[in-house]
Design a protein around this motif. Structure first.
Motif, PDB file in Angstrom:
ATOM      1  N   THR A   1       0.840  -1.208   0.000  1.00 11.70           N
ATOM      2  CA  THR A   1       0.000   0.000   0.000  1.00 11.70           C
ATOM      3  C   THR A   1       0.872   1.253   0.000  1.00 11.70           C
ATOM      4  O   THR A   1       0.614   2.211  -0.748  1.00 11.70           O
ATOM      5  N   CYS A   2       1.905   1.255   0.835  1.00 12.27           N
ATOM      6  CA  CYS A   2       2.790   2.438   0.895  1.00 12.27           C
ATOM      7  C   CYS A   2       3.598   2.569  -0.390  1.00 12.27           C
ATOM      8  O   CYS A   2       3.811   3.680  -0.889  1.00 12.27           O
ATOM      9  N   ARG A   3       4.020   1.429  -0.930  1.00  8.24           N
ATOM     10  CA  ARG A   3       4.777   1.478  -2.201  1.00  8.24           C
ATOM     11  C   ARG A   3       3.901   2.087  -3.294  1.00  8.24           C
ATOM     12  O   ARG A   3       4.328   2.988  -4.018  1.00  8.24           O
ATOM     13  N   ASN A   4       2.662   1.615  -3.386  1.00  8.79           N
ATOM     14  CA  ASN A   4       1.749   2.129  -4.429  1.00  8.79           C
ATOM     15  C   ASN A   4       1.446   3.610  -4.237  1.00  8.79           C
ATOM     16  O   ASN A   4       1.240   4.335  -5.206  1.00  8.79           O
ATOM     17  N   ALA A   5       1.411   4.052  -2.958  1.00 10.45           N
ATOM     18  CA  ALA A   5       1.125   5.467  -2.680  1.00 10.45           C
ATOM     19  C   ALA A   5       2.377   6.327  -2.854  1.00 10.45           C
ATOM     20  O   ALA A   5       2.293   7.560  -2.803  1.00 10.45           O
ATOM     21  N   GLY A   6       3.533   5.656  -2.985  1.00 11.99           N
ATOM     22  CA  GLY A   6       4.791   6.405  -3.154  1.00 11.99           C
ATOM     23  C   GLY A   6       5.251   7.077  -1.869  1.00 11.99           C
ATOM     24  O   GLY A   6       5.913   8.119  -1.911  1.00 11.99           O
ATOM     25  N   VAL A   7       4.888   6.493  -0.703  1.00 12.82           N
ATOM     26  CA  VAL A   7       5.345   7.093   0.555  1.00 12.82           C
ATOM     27  C   VAL A   7       6.330   6.157   1.265  1.00 12.82           C
ATOM     28  O   VAL A   7       6.199   4.931   1.207  1.00 12.82           O
ATOM     29  N   ALA A   8       7.307   6.777   1.940  1.00 14.29           N
ATOM     30  CA  ALA A   8       8.300   5.996   2.688  1.00 14.29           C
ATOM     31  C   ALA A   8       7.624   5.348   3.897  1.00 14.29           C
ATOM     32  O   ALA A   8       6.708   5.920   4.494  1.00 14.29           O
ATOM     33  N   LEU A   9       8.105   4.144   4.224  1.00  9.51           N
ATOM     34  CA  LEU A   9       7.588   3.419   5.380  1.00  9.51           C
ATOM     35  C   LEU A   9       8.775   2.788   6.107  1.00  9.51           C
ATOM     36  O   LEU A   9       9.552   2.034   5.507  1.00  9.51           O
ATOM     37  N   MET A  10       8.931   3.136   7.383  1.00 12.88           N
ATOM     38  CA  MET A  10      10.011   2.540   8.184  1.00 12.88           C
ATOM     39  C   MET A  10       9.405   1.895   9.426  1.00 12.88           C
ATOM     40  O   MET A  10       8.554   2.492  10.080  1.00 12.88           O
ATOM     41  N   VAL A  11       9.860   0.695   9.738  1.00 13.33           N
ATOM     42  CA  VAL A  11       9.437   0.077  10.997  1.00 13.33           C
ATOM     43  C   VAL A  11      10.413   0.523  12.091  1.00 13.33           C
ATOM     44  O   VAL A  11      11.631   0.558  11.881  1.00 13.33           O
ATOM     45  N   HIS A  12       9.849   0.895  13.256  1.00 18.57           N
ATOM     46  CA  HIS A  12      10.684   1.345  14.376  1.00 18.57           C
ATOM     47  C   HIS A  12      11.324   0.109  15.002  1.00 18.57           C
ATOM     48  O   HIS A  12      10.962  -0.313  16.104  1.00 18.57           O
TER      49      HIS A  12
END
Ligand code: NAD
Ligand code: 89Y
Length: 343
Positions: free
Chosen positions: A111-122
Motif C-alpha cells: 500500500t505504501c509502495r503504491n502510494a509512493g510514501v516511505a515506510l520505516m518500521v521502528h
C-alpha cells in the motif's frame, strides 16, 4: 536545513522515549499528537508542550500540516493507521511488531509502495551502540568469515508492570522481544532460509510463551541460535542487553554482559567498552534502548531528506517478520520452516 514537521499517534508508555528523542533529533520536530485516551493526550501534550491534540487519527490527517507520522500505538491499530497515512500520502514510521500477521504486513508495504510514501518500521535494536560495534568488527574483517552465532536475551525483568498487555496476548516473547533479536541476527549474519523453534511458558500468570529457542539457517551458510527468555533469574539482571557470540574463520567476537566487546584473532584479544550513552532524559537500565530510539529517528529524518531507503524499511522488516511467524509455526508443528516460501 528545512525542519520536517511530524505528528505522533499513540501517547503511551514507549512514546515518551520517542518524544524525548524527537526533541534531540536534528531536522525534525513534532507538531501534533493523537491518542484516543484523553488522559494520555494530556500527559504527553503538557510534558512536551504540544498544543495540537487529537483523539481521532482521521481528524489529525484531515487537518494535515505535517510531513510524516510516527505511529507508536500497539499492534492492533498498525494496519489501519499505516493505510490511513498512505491514503493521505504521508510517510510513516510504525512501531514493532509491524502487524498482526505476515499477510497484513505485506499489504501494508504494498500500500505504501503504491502510494509512493516511505515506510520505516521502528525496529531500533540494531541501532544499539553495542550491536553497531559488533557489526563494525565483522565489517573490518576482524574474525574473517563468520560461520556460527548466538544472539541471547535472557532476563527476569518485570516488563508487565510498564506494559500490562504483554501478559494478555496468546503470543508473547517472540512477537514482542524475539522480533528484535531475530532482526539483530539478520543484521549481523544476513538473511535466513530456514527456521526451527521450540517455545515454553514458565510464568503461570501470563498467557503467551516466555521462553523461545530458535535455530536459524542463514543464506550464507552460517548457523545461529536466537534464545530469549523472560523467565531467567540471574545474579546480575542483564535487561535489556542482547549478548552476542560469533565464531569466524579467523577469530571470535563476544559481546558480554556489561557491554564488553572481546575480539580474539591471530593478533590476540582486544576488549573494548561499548556501553551506550546515557542521554540526559534516559534512565538505566533502559538507556541502551533509549539511545537506539534517538539513533533510528535521526536515521529516519536523514534518509527521508536524501530520498533514500531506510535500514529497517517496511520491505526489510518483512524478512524479520517472516522469522517471527516461521518460529511460531515451527514450534506449533515441530518442523523446520522454509522462510523463502513465506516471502
Ligand atoms: P501503550 O498501550 O502504553 O500505548 C499505546 C497508546 O496508543 C495508548 O495510549 C492508546 O490509547 C493509544 N492508541 C491505541 N490505538 C490508537 C488509535 N487507533 N488511535 C489513537 N491512539 C491509539 O503501549 P506501549 O507500551 O507504549 O507500546 C506501543 C508500541 O511500542 C507497541 O507496539 C510495543 O511493542 C512497542 N514498543 C517498542 C519498544 C522498542 O524498543 N521498540 C519498546 C516498548 C514498546
Ligand atoms: O516491548 C519490548 C520491546 O520492544 O523492548 C523491550 C520491551 O519493552 C519489553 O519486552
Amino acid at each position: 536545513m528545512t525542519e520536517l514537521q511530524g505528528a505522533l499517534i499513540g501517547c503511551g508508555f514507549f512514546a515518551i522515549n520517542q518524544m524525548h528523542a524527537w526533541n534531540d533529533v536534528e531536522g525534525a520536530r513534532i507538531v501534533a499528537i493523537c491518542d484516543r485516551d484523553p488522559a494520555r493526550l494530556k500527559v504527553v501534550g503538557d510534558q512536551f508542550g504540544i498544543d495540537r491534540r487529537y483523539r481521532d487519527a482521521e481528524a489529525l490527517f484531515a487537518d494535515g500540516g505535517f510531513d510524516f507520522v510516527d505511529i507508536a500505538t500497539t499492534v492492533e491499530s498498525h494496519r489501519a493507521l499505516v493505510e490511513m497515512a498512505a491514503r493521505h500520502k504521508v510517510p510513516a514510521i510504525c512501531q514493532k511488531p509491524f502487524a498482526k500477521t505476515l499477510s497484513d504486513a505485506k499489504i501494508m508495504v504494498e500500500t505504501c509502495r503504491n502510494a509512493g510514501v516511505a515506510l520505516m518500521v521502528h525496529e531500533n535494536f540494531r541501532w544499539q551502540t553495542p550491536i553497531q560495534a559488533v557489526r563494525k568488527a565483522l565489517e573490518v574483517g576482524a574474525i574473517g568469515t563468520p560461520f556460527w552465532g548466538r544472539f541471547s536475551f535472557r532476563s527476569g525483568y518485570d516488563v508487565f508492570s510498564g506494559q500490562p498487555y504483554l501478559a494478555e496476548g496468546e503470543r508473547f516473547i517472540i512477537e514482542d522481544l524475539g522480533i528484535h533479536v531475530l532482526d539483530i541476527a539478520r543484521y549481523i549474519l544476513g538473511d535466513v532460509s530456514a527456521v526451527t523453534a521450540r517455545t515454553k511458558r514458565v510464568n503461570p500468570k501470563i498467557k503467551g510463551e516466555d521462553v523461545a529457542t530458535i535455530l536459524l539457517d542463514h543464506k550464507n551458510g552460517a548457523t545461529s541460535v536466537v534464545d530469549v527468555s523472560y523467565a531467567t533469574r540471574l545474579l546480575t539482571e542483564p535487561f535489556p542487553e542482547t549478548l552476542v557470540e560469533l565464531d569466524g574463520s579467523e577469530g571470535t567476537i563476544r559481546l558480554t554482559q556489561g557491554y564488553g566487546l572481546k575480539v580474539t584473532n591471530a593478533e590476540g584479544t582486544t576488549t573494548t567498552n561499548v556501553s551506550p550513552k546515557l542521554l540526559p532524559w534516559a534512565s538505566r537500565p533502559w538507556h541502551n534502548i533509549q539511545e537506539s530510539v534517538y539513533a533510528i529517528q535521526q536515521h529516519w529524518v536523514d534518509q527521508l531528506k536524501r530520498g533514500m531507503e531506510h535500514s529497517t524499511s517496511g520491505a526489510d522488516n518483512l524478512r524479520t517478520f517472516a522469522l517471527v511467524e516461521g518460529a511460531y509455526e515451527s514450534a506449533a508443528k515441530g518442523q523446520t520452516i522454509d522462510v523463502g516460501a513465506m516471502l
